[in-house]
Design a protein around this motif. Structure first.
Motif, PDB file in Angstrom:
ATOM      1  N   LEU B  17       0.836  -1.203   0.000  1.00 41.99           N
ATOM      2  CA  LEU B  17       0.000   0.000   0.000  1.00 41.99           C
ATOM      3  C   LEU B  17       0.871   1.254   0.000  1.00 41.99           C
ATOM      4  O   LEU B  17       0.632   2.211  -0.737  1.00 41.99           O
ATOM      5  CB  LEU B  17      -0.893  -0.016   1.237  1.00 41.99           C
ATOM      6  CG  LEU B  17      -2.269   0.619   1.053  1.00 41.99           C
ATOM      7  CD1 LEU B  17      -3.103  -0.213   0.099  1.00 41.99           C
ATOM      8  CD2 LEU B  17      -2.957   0.772   2.398  1.00 41.99           C
ATOM      9  N   TRP B  18       1.879   1.203   0.845  1.00 44.31           N
ATOM     10  CA  TRP B  18       2.790   2.337   0.974  1.00 44.31           C
ATOM     11  C   TRP B  18       3.505   2.598  -0.364  1.00 44.31           C
ATOM     12  O   TRP B  18       3.588   3.729  -0.830  1.00 44.31           O
ATOM     13  CB  TRP B  18       3.808   2.049   2.080  1.00 44.31           C
ATOM     14  CG  TRP B  18       4.859   3.092   2.242  1.00 44.31           C
ATOM     15  CD1 TRP B  18       4.721   4.301   2.860  1.00 44.31           C
ATOM     16  CD2 TRP B  18       6.204   3.018   1.771  1.00 44.31           C
ATOM     17  NE1 TRP B  18       5.894   4.992   2.812  1.00 44.31           N
ATOM     18  CE2 TRP B  18       6.824   4.238   2.146  1.00 44.31           C
ATOM     19  CE3 TRP B  18       6.947   2.068   1.071  1.00 44.31           C
ATOM     20  CZ2 TRP B  18       8.155   4.512   1.844  1.00 44.31           C
ATOM     21  CZ3 TRP B  18       8.269   2.332   0.774  1.00 44.31           C
ATOM     22  CH2 TRP B  18       8.859   3.544   1.162  1.00 44.31           C
ATOM     23  N   ALA B  19       4.002   1.520  -0.955  1.00 44.29           N
ATOM     24  CA  ALA B  19       4.701   1.640  -2.237  1.00 44.29           C
ATOM     25  C   ALA B  19       3.760   2.171  -3.315  1.00 44.29           C
ATOM     26  O   ALA B  19       4.137   2.996  -4.157  1.00 44.29           O
ATOM     27  CB  ALA B  19       5.269   0.288  -2.641  1.00 44.29           C
ATOM     28  N   LEU B  20       2.531   1.717  -3.234  1.00 45.28           N
ATOM     29  CA  LEU B  20       1.522   2.116  -4.209  1.00 45.28           C
ATOM     30  C   LEU B  20       1.349   3.629  -4.210  1.00 45.28           C
ATOM     31  O   LEU B  20       1.332   4.280  -5.271  1.00 45.28           O
ATOM     32  CB  LEU B  20       0.198   1.446  -3.836  1.00 45.28           C
ATOM     33  CG  LEU B  20      -0.749   1.146  -4.988  1.00 45.28           C
ATOM     34  CD1 LEU B  20      -0.244  -0.054  -5.746  1.00 45.28           C
ATOM     35  CD2 LEU B  20      -2.146   0.887  -4.448  1.00 45.28           C
ATOM     36  N   VAL B  21       1.211   4.184  -3.012  1.00 46.01           N
ATOM     37  CA  VAL B  21       0.991   5.627  -2.891  1.00 46.01           C
ATOM     38  C   VAL B  21       2.270   6.390  -3.188  1.00 46.01           C
ATOM     39  O   VAL B  21       2.281   7.365  -3.944  1.00 46.01           O
ATOM     40  CB  VAL B  21       0.458   5.977  -1.488  1.00 46.01           C
ATOM     41  CG1 VAL B  21       0.319   7.485  -1.337  1.00 46.01           C
ATOM     42  CG2 VAL B  21      -0.879   5.301  -1.258  1.00 46.01           C
ATOM     43  N   THR B  22       3.363   5.929  -2.596  1.00 45.48           N
ATOM     44  CA  THR B  22       4.613   6.677  -2.711  1.00 45.48           C
ATOM     45  C   THR B  22       5.129   6.727  -4.152  1.00 45.48           C
ATOM     46  O   THR B  22       5.571   7.768  -4.624  1.00 45.48           O
ATOM     47  CB  THR B  22       5.682   6.032  -1.813  1.00 45.48           C
ATOM     48  OG1 THR B  22       5.136   5.859  -0.511  1.00 45.48           O
ATOM     49  CG2 THR B  22       6.922   6.908  -1.720  1.00 45.48           C
ATOM     50  N   PHE B  23       5.087   5.600  -4.837  1.00 47.39           N
ATOM     51  CA  PHE B  23       5.642   5.565  -6.190  1.00 47.39           C
ATOM     52  C   PHE B  23       4.560   5.592  -7.266  1.00 47.39           C
ATOM     53  O   PHE B  23       4.846   5.417  -8.440  1.00 47.39           O
ATOM     54  CB  PHE B  23       6.530   4.323  -6.348  1.00 47.39           C
ATOM     55  CG  PHE B  23       7.603   4.237  -5.304  1.00 47.39           C
ATOM     56  CD1 PHE B  23       8.626   5.178  -5.262  1.00 47.39           C
ATOM     57  CD2 PHE B  23       7.572   3.249  -4.325  1.00 47.39           C
ATOM     58  CE1 PHE B  23       9.604   5.107  -4.288  1.00 47.39           C
ATOM     59  CE2 PHE B  23       8.550   3.187  -3.344  1.00 47.39           C
ATOM     60  CZ  PHE B  23       9.568   4.120  -3.325  1.00 47.39           C
ATOM     61  N   ASP B  24       3.325   5.764  -6.784  1.00 51.85           N
ATOM     62  CA  ASP B  24       2.185   5.830  -7.698  1.00 51.85           C
ATOM     63  C   ASP B  24       2.236   4.706  -8.746  1.00 51.85           C
ATOM     64  O   ASP B  24       2.206   4.927  -9.951  1.00 51.85           O
ATOM     65  CB  ASP B  24       2.162   7.189  -8.395  1.00 51.85           C
ATOM     66  CG  ASP B  24       0.748   7.545  -8.825  1.00 51.85           C
ATOM     67  OD1 ASP B  24      -0.169   6.720  -8.573  1.00 51.85           O
ATOM     68  OD2 ASP B  24       0.559   8.623  -9.400  1.00 51.85           O
ATOM     69  N   LEU B  25       2.314   3.511  -8.236  1.00 48.58           N
ATOM     70  CA  LEU B  25       2.519   2.350  -9.108  1.00 48.58           C
ATOM     71  C   LEU B  25       1.387   2.129 -10.101  1.00 48.58           C
ATOM     72  O   LEU B  25       1.592   1.575 -11.177  1.00 48.58           O
ATOM     73  CB  LEU B  25       2.710   1.092  -8.252  1.00 48.58           C
ATOM     74  CG  LEU B  25       3.957   1.066  -7.362  1.00 48.58           C
ATOM     75  CD1 LEU B  25       4.008  -0.202  -6.545  1.00 48.58           C
ATOM     76  CD2 LEU B  25       5.212   1.222  -8.201  1.00 48.58           C
ATOM     77  N   LEU B  26       0.195   2.526  -9.719  1.00 51.12           N
ATOM     78  CA  LEU B  26      -0.944   2.258 -10.597  1.00 51.12           C
ATOM     79  C   LEU B  26      -1.306   3.452 -11.480  1.00 51.12           C
ATOM     80  O   LEU B  26      -2.339   3.450 -12.139  1.00 51.12           O
ATOM     81  CB  LEU B  26      -2.163   1.845  -9.762  1.00 51.12           C
ATOM     82  CG  LEU B  26      -2.040   0.522  -8.992  1.00 51.12           C
ATOM     83  CD1 LEU B  26      -3.320   0.238  -8.240  1.00 51.12           C
ATOM     84  CD2 LEU B  26      -1.717  -0.617  -9.949  1.00 51.12           C
ATOM     85  N   ASP B  27      -0.450   4.459 -11.464  1.00 52.59           N
ATOM     86  CA  ASP B  27      -0.704   5.674 -12.250  1.00 52.59           C
ATOM     87  C   ASP B  27      -2.080   6.284 -11.977  1.00 52.59           C
ATOM     88  O   ASP B  27      -2.852   6.578 -12.894  1.00 52.59           O
ATOM     89  CB  ASP B  27      -0.584   5.363 -13.760  1.00 52.59           C
ATOM     90  CG  ASP B  27       0.872   5.315 -14.171  1.00 52.59           C
ATOM     91  OD1 ASP B  27       1.656   6.100 -13.594  1.00 52.59           O
ATOM     92  OD2 ASP B  27       1.217   4.490 -15.033  1.00 52.59           O
ATOM     93  N   LEU B  28      -2.355   6.400 -10.632  1.00 54.84           N
ATOM     94  CA  LEU B  28      -3.647   6.973 -10.255  1.00 54.84           C
ATOM     95  C   LEU B  28      -3.598   8.496 -10.301  1.00 54.84           C
ATOM     96  O   LEU B  28      -4.590   9.149 -10.049  1.00 54.84           O
ATOM     97  CB  LEU B  28      -4.033   6.505  -8.853  1.00 54.84           C
ATOM     98  CG  LEU B  28      -4.261   5.003  -8.678  1.00 54.84           C
ATOM     99  CD1 LEU B  28      -4.438   4.649  -7.215  1.00 54.84           C
ATOM    100  CD2 LEU B  28      -5.492   4.557  -9.463  1.00 54.84           C
TER     101      LEU B  28
END
Ligand SMILES: Nc1nc2c(ncn2[C@@H]2O[C@H](COP(=O)(O)OP(=O)(O)OP(=O)(O)O)[C@@H](O)[C@H]2O)c(=O)[nH]1
Ligand SMILES: [Mg+2]
Lengths: 278, 116
Positions: B17-28
């Motif tokens: 979750l943290w990585a998702l937000v920090t690195f914007d993995l899903l290009d949200l």
């Protein structure tokens, strides 16, 4: 919770207290602890028996116990020796099998646990009909004698680590979170900060209902040092109620400590074991 | 499932979750502020946890009771107990003389005496 309050301890109630005294090379201490037990049980009038579980002490603790049995009677002092040193945890189990009381008191025989607290334990137990009452060195008038700053620091650190380990790591994913002891109206934060029923996880001066102890022992997997800790953890898991009595802990005067080695290492090992098996 | 597995699972979930937000993995295309708050979060948490722990440990050590009184009381009682036990053993010695051989009795008596 409707706690049945007994305003006065009922001395003629059917309650009987079996004191388990595991000994290993406690030749000097045993007569003294027995004398003190007899004194305080005599004064408070509760029905009791003392079960000495000696693990073939080379110093002749068993012979001393036999002498004591002659002095105080075979109904008061029971000897349940084992041939060799099999460890503290199994000593309790062994002793418990032979206990005739409906309550069991577990304490060290090295005089660091003073029998004067037993009437307080019993009082406390009756107050809230607690499943177990644990002595604590870390709150109220409790305390220690004979510890230097270093040992206090290590113990406080360990207590901290243990607390977090057990109550956050072990219980975090167990919905519903087991209700912490009887603390009416206390909120979560207060419970975390005041840690009811868990202020002395490694203490080994406790009073149990016999049935509760039996069910706990059945579930416990650890041996030795971690045993006491696991008992409290399991007690919480099974939603047993826990009362606390502050105790003073006086470091042993006679004899040697049986638990040498690195305290911290054995704690860590025990914790990991609990973590992996529960 | 053991606690160990549960924790590994929980920690990796949070980490993801943290990585998702920090690195914007899903290009949200999350607002920049989200990412700025998120990335040092683990360090903040770690530091506040450390401070809290230090404070409680310090407080505990500082307020650790020294039970001088209890130690004194115990010493007194040990003395008392020894005297009383010695008396009781003597009584035991004289009462067992009839039942057992004197040698046996004196052996046990001596043994008890040698204790103190
Ligand atoms: N039956 C039996 N008793 C044991 C064994 N190991 C320790 N004990 C007893 O258990 C009690 C606690 O042991 P201690 O050596 O005092 O352990 P401790 O209290 O953590 O350490 P110190 O007080 O610092 O010596 C004492 O009454 C010991 O005699 C054992 O293997 N078998
Ligand atoms: Mg001890």
């Amino acid at each position: 919770m409707a706690s049945r309050k007994t305003s006065r301890p009922n001395r003629d109630s059917g309650d009987k207290y079996s004191v388990l005294l595991p000994t290993y090379n406690e030749r000097e201490n045993l007569p003294l602890i027995v004398w003190l037990l007899v004194k305080y049980f005599g004064e408070s009038g509760f029905n009791y028996e003392i079960i000495v579980i000696d693990d073939g002490s080379p110093d002749g603790t068993l012979e001393v116990a036999e002498q004591l049995q002659k002095v105080y009677g075979e109904d008061k002092i029971l000897l349940r020796p084992r041939a060799k040193k099999l460890g503290l945890g199994t000593a309790y189990i062994h002793g418990m099998k032979h206990a005739s009381g409906n309550f069991i008191i577990i304490m060290d025989a090295d005089l660091s646990h003073h029998p004067k607290f037993i009437p307080e334990f019993i009082q406390k137990q009756k107050e809230g009909d607690y499943d177990l009452v644990s002595g604590t060195r870390y709150r109220g008038n409790g305390g220690v004698y004979g510890w230097d700053l270093r040992r206090k620091l290590i113990r406080s650190l360990l207590a901290e680590v243990l607390y977090f380990f057990i109550f956050f790591l072990l219980f975090f994913f167990s919905p519903p979170l087991p209700p912490l002891v009887h603390s009416r109206g206390a909120n979560f934060l207060a419970q975390v900060l005041l840690r009811p029923g868990a202020s002395d996880l490694t203490g080994s001066f406790r009073l149990y209902k016999k049935k509760v102890l039996e069910s706990l022992v059945e579930q416990c997997v650890s041996k030795g040092y971690v045993f006491q800790m696991e008992m409290i953890v399991r007690a919480r898991q099974l939603n047993y109620t826990i009362g606390e009595v502050p105790i003073s802990f006086v470091d042993r005067v006679y004899g040697e400590s049986k638990l040498g080695g690195n305290e911290i290492v054995s704690y860590a090992k025990g914790l990991l074991m609990l973590f992996a098996t529960t | 499932m053991t606690k160990l597995l549960q924790w590994l699972f929980g920690v990796s979930l949070l980490g993801a979750l943290w990585a998702l937000v920090t690195f914007d993995l899903l290009d949200l295309s999350l607002p920049q502020t989200y990412r700025e708050v998120a990335w040092p979060m683990p360090f903040y948490l770690l530091i506040s946890f450390g401070c809290y722990s230090l404070a409680t440990v310090g407080y505990r050590v500082a307020t650790f009771n020294d039970c001088e009184e209890a130690a004194k009381e115990l010493q007194e009682q040990i003395k008392e107990a020894k005297e009383d036990l010695r008396r009781k053993d003597t009584a035991e010695f004289s009462s067992c003389a009839g039942r057992r051989s004197l040698v046996e009795c004196s052996a046990t008596f001596e043994e008890i005496c040698s204790l103190f």
